[in-house]
Design an enzyme around this catalytic site. Structure first.
Site, PDB file in Angstrom:
ATOM      1  N   THR A 317       4.070   1.916   8.766  1.00 11.87           N
ATOM      2  CA  THR A 317       5.423   1.408   8.032  1.00 11.87           C
ATOM      3  C   THR A 317       5.518   0.017   7.785  1.00 11.87           C
ATOM      4  O   THR A 317       5.794  -0.332   6.641  1.00 11.87           O
ATOM      5  CB  THR A 317       6.556   2.004   9.120  1.00 11.87           C
ATOM      6  OG1 THR A 317       6.812   3.160   9.285  1.00 11.87           O
ATOM      7  CG2 THR A 317       7.858   1.421   8.463  1.00 11.87           C
ATOM      8  N   TRP A 320       3.017  -0.738   4.849  1.00 12.51           N
ATOM      9  CA  TRP A 320       3.680  -0.208   3.805  1.00 12.51           C
ATOM     10  C   TRP A 320       4.539  -1.156   2.965  1.00 12.51           C
ATOM     11  O   TRP A 320       4.424  -1.293   1.670  1.00 12.51           O
ATOM     12  CB  TRP A 320       4.723   1.218   3.851  1.00 12.51           C
ATOM     13  CG  TRP A 320       5.172   1.644   2.707  1.00 12.51           C
ATOM     14  CD1 TRP A 320       4.808   2.654   1.947  1.00 12.51           C
ATOM     15  CD2 TRP A 320       6.456   1.384   2.180  1.00 12.51           C
ATOM     16  NE1 TRP A 320       5.543   2.842   0.652  1.00 12.51           N
ATOM     17  CE2 TRP A 320       6.543   2.189   0.751  1.00 12.51           C
ATOM     18  CE3 TRP A 320       7.567   0.590   2.711  1.00 12.51           C
ATOM     19  CZ2 TRP A 320       7.890   1.899   0.273  1.00 12.51           C
ATOM     20  CZ3 TRP A 320       8.828   0.389   1.866  1.00 12.51           C
ATOM     21  CH2 TRP A 320       8.800   1.264   0.630  1.00 12.51           C
ATOM     22  N   HIS A 321       5.113  -1.952   3.823  1.00 12.31           N
ATOM     23  CA  HIS A 321       6.140  -3.127   3.155  1.00 12.31           C
ATOM     24  C   HIS A 321       5.503  -4.201   2.468  1.00 12.31           C
ATOM     25  O   HIS A 321       6.050  -4.973   1.806  1.00 12.31           O
ATOM     26  CB  HIS A 321       6.905  -3.404   4.445  1.00 12.31           C
ATOM     27  CG  HIS A 321       8.458  -2.635   4.592  1.00 12.31           C
ATOM     28  ND1 HIS A 321       8.101  -1.245   5.530  1.00 12.31           N
ATOM     29  CD2 HIS A 321       9.473  -2.436   4.167  1.00 12.31           C
ATOM     30  CE1 HIS A 321       9.345  -0.838   5.298  1.00 12.31           C
ATOM     31  NE2 HIS A 321      10.151  -1.391   4.610  1.00 12.31           N
ATOM     32  N   GLY A 322       4.272  -4.552   2.940  1.00 12.92           N
ATOM     33  CA  GLY A 322       3.385  -5.628   2.466  1.00 12.92           C
ATOM     34  C   GLY A 322       2.184  -5.685   2.836  1.00 12.92           C
ATOM     35  O   GLY A 322       1.922  -5.438   4.077  1.00 12.92           O
ATOM     36  N   PHE A 466       7.346  -4.316  -2.816  1.00  7.41           N
ATOM     37  CA  PHE A 466       6.839  -3.240  -2.099  1.00  7.41           C
ATOM     38  C   PHE A 466       6.475  -2.065  -2.865  1.00  7.41           C
ATOM     39  O   PHE A 466       5.756  -1.182  -2.188  1.00  7.41           O
ATOM     40  CB  PHE A 466       7.820  -2.822  -1.150  1.00  7.41           C
ATOM     41  CG  PHE A 466       8.280  -4.099  -0.256  1.00  7.41           C
ATOM     42  CD1 PHE A 466       7.545  -5.327   0.271  1.00  7.41           C
ATOM     43  CD2 PHE A 466       9.649  -4.240  -0.136  1.00  7.41           C
ATOM     44  CE1 PHE A 466       7.890  -6.428   0.959  1.00  7.41           C
ATOM     45  CE2 PHE A 466      10.314  -5.441   0.616  1.00  7.41           C
ATOM     46  CZ  PHE A 466       9.120  -6.440   1.014  1.00  7.41           C
TER      47      PHE A 466
END
Length: 466
Positions: A317, A320-322, A466
């Site tokens: 998680t 996934w954001h960066g 993102f």
């Protein structure tokens, strides 16, 4: 940059809506597919090819899984699904994480591998998860394979939520892709929801974002009071930025006859971090729960396995954001908090006074945003140190910032709760009053937002990255 806001509001959107409502019903998905590709490729036409490739890939995978089922050949269906997973995640990994891997290897082993000259396709994390959810759900038998590639292309590329979510699973719009009705009530609701999202982004998120940007640039002598003021501003900014985009996407979707699921339900009112993540970015949490956490075993195989599953989910998680280590640390920070809550704090929080549980939750997610906000971990460490008082507790500039931004900060806090909605419901019992309030709200929101946009420079949504 996709479109400037003014170009989108006063040229692209009106032309698209006019064209969409003029064409016969059987051509509406084709129009939506075409204009979405134009929207996506406006600044980077090359990435239209990537979008089309993903569309053709998962459309073909769905059909292949369906044919394998009809022939009762499970291996063929598994092979098709494996192709979808490997290719989709491979493309996401290449475009989003190549330089991250290179920089990590260079840092660990002292190498000098040059970075790849790759521009991150906007929204790739969102539409990759959408196409994956489709292929997996066809394999599981939860949805039928889409036989019309234009309809499927409209789903993958749909511009209202293409570049910053929410993640729309195919099963939630499958029926509407084939047959949907647009009512006056639905369209008017869409306009109101779009105006709400626009006001959130332009009037609140952009304004408090200026405060955080000013304080985030201070590299010396940032007091604890100013640091907390800055991170509270970022906390407000990221909520109104992302929930504002989601509101706009839901509103636009309704204008075109689609009902996207809610992505935020007043997360800052939560009384635990577990509850917070049930209310924040709901579409992402649902994806990881349904397509990763539960298949890994969820909580069905003992505490040790559950903790491992939570570790995997939250590490991914964060990633996934960066493509930076601060996002991984941010994800693992929530992994630790959620494990502690589940095995130690849950009963205490349930028994604690509501105010205590709420304050605890606010402190946890505000500190989380301090980790999230700084891709440069050295800068992030300095800011966290400032929050803890390493540069002193108070400085005169705090009052200066409060005097300049106090009103919008109060508005941000107020409108991040359900209080305005409850007040609106009490005041609009009569239909005539309700209609008048809605019209005034739309006009004021749009006019003020346009005034701010005209006088401001381009300010993209945070989640574009993102």
């Amino acid at each position: 940059m996709i479109f400037s806001s003014i170009l989108f509001l006063f040229r692209f959107l009106p032309i698209v809506l006019l064209l969409y409502f003029v064409v016969p019903k059987k051509f509406k998905n084709a129009v939506l597919f075409l204009v979405s590709l134009i929207f996506y490729g406006w600044d980077e036409p090359l990435y239209i090819l990537l979008m089309l490739f993903s569309t053709v890939l998962d459309y073909s995978v769905g059909r292949a899984i369906e044919k394998s089922r009809l022939k009762n050949t499970k291996n063929g269906a598994k092979l098709a699904l494996l192709c979808s997973v490997v290719i989709n995640l491979g493309l996401l990994g290449f475009f989003k994480y190549s330089n991250f891997v290179v920089n990590t290897l260079n840092g660990i082993f002292g190498l000098d591998i040059p970075n790849l000259d790759i521009t991150l396709p906007i929204g790739i994390s969102f539409y990759t998860f959408q196409t994956l959810s489709y292929s997996i759900d066809v394999y599981r038998g939860k949805v039928n394979a889409q036989h019309n590639i234009v309809n499927f292309g409209a789903y993958v590329s749909m511009f209202p939520q293409l570049i910053a979510g929410p993640i729309v699973q195919y099963k939630t719009v499958a029926k509407e892709l084939d047959d949907r009705t647009i009512t006056l009530d639905g369209f008017s609701y869409g306009v109101r929801r779009f105006a709400q999202g626009l006001a959130k982004k332009v009037l609140i998120a952009n304004t408090v974002g200026e405060l955080f940007n000013e304080l985030a640039c201070k590299t010396d002598g940032l007091s604890a009071a100013s640091a907390w003021l800055g991170i509270i501003a970022f906390t407000i900014q990221i909520y109104f930025d992302f929930s504002g985009y989601s509101d706009m996407a839901i509103g636009l979707g309704r204008m075109f006859g689609f009902r996207f699921l809610e992505n935020f339900i007043y997360p800052y009112e939560s009384k635990s971090i577990t509850e917070f993540w049930r209310r924040w970015h709901i579409s992402l949490g649902s994806f990881f729960r349904e397509y990763l956490y539960i298949p890994l075993g969820g909580n069905r195989k003992g505490n040790a396995r559950q903790i491992l599953n939570l570790f995997i989910v939250w590490a991914l998680t964060g990633l996934w954001h960066g493509a930076n280590w601060n996002f991984v640390i941010w994800g693992l920070y929530y992994f630790v908090v959620l494990v502690i809550e589940k095995f130690a704090l849950k009963k205490l929080l349930d028994k604690a006074p509501s105010a205590v549980a709420h304050i605890y939750t606010i402190v946890i997610f505000v500190i989380g945003w301090a980790i999230f906000a700084y891709p440069d971990m050295a800068d992030g460490s300095y800011y966290v140190g400032a929050l803890l008082g390493q540069n002193g507790l108070f400085s005169g500039d705090t009052l200066y910032y409060l005097s300049n931004y106090g009103v919008v900060l109060i508005a941000g806090v107020l409108f991040s709760t359900s209080l305005p909605k409850k007040l609106y419901q009490k005041l609009t019992v009569k239909p005539q009053v309700k209609l008048a309030v809605q019209l005034v709200f739309i006009i004021v929101s749009v006019v003020m937002s346009v005034m701010f946009l005209v006088s401001d420079s381009y300010n993209p949504f945070l989640y574009f990255r993102f």
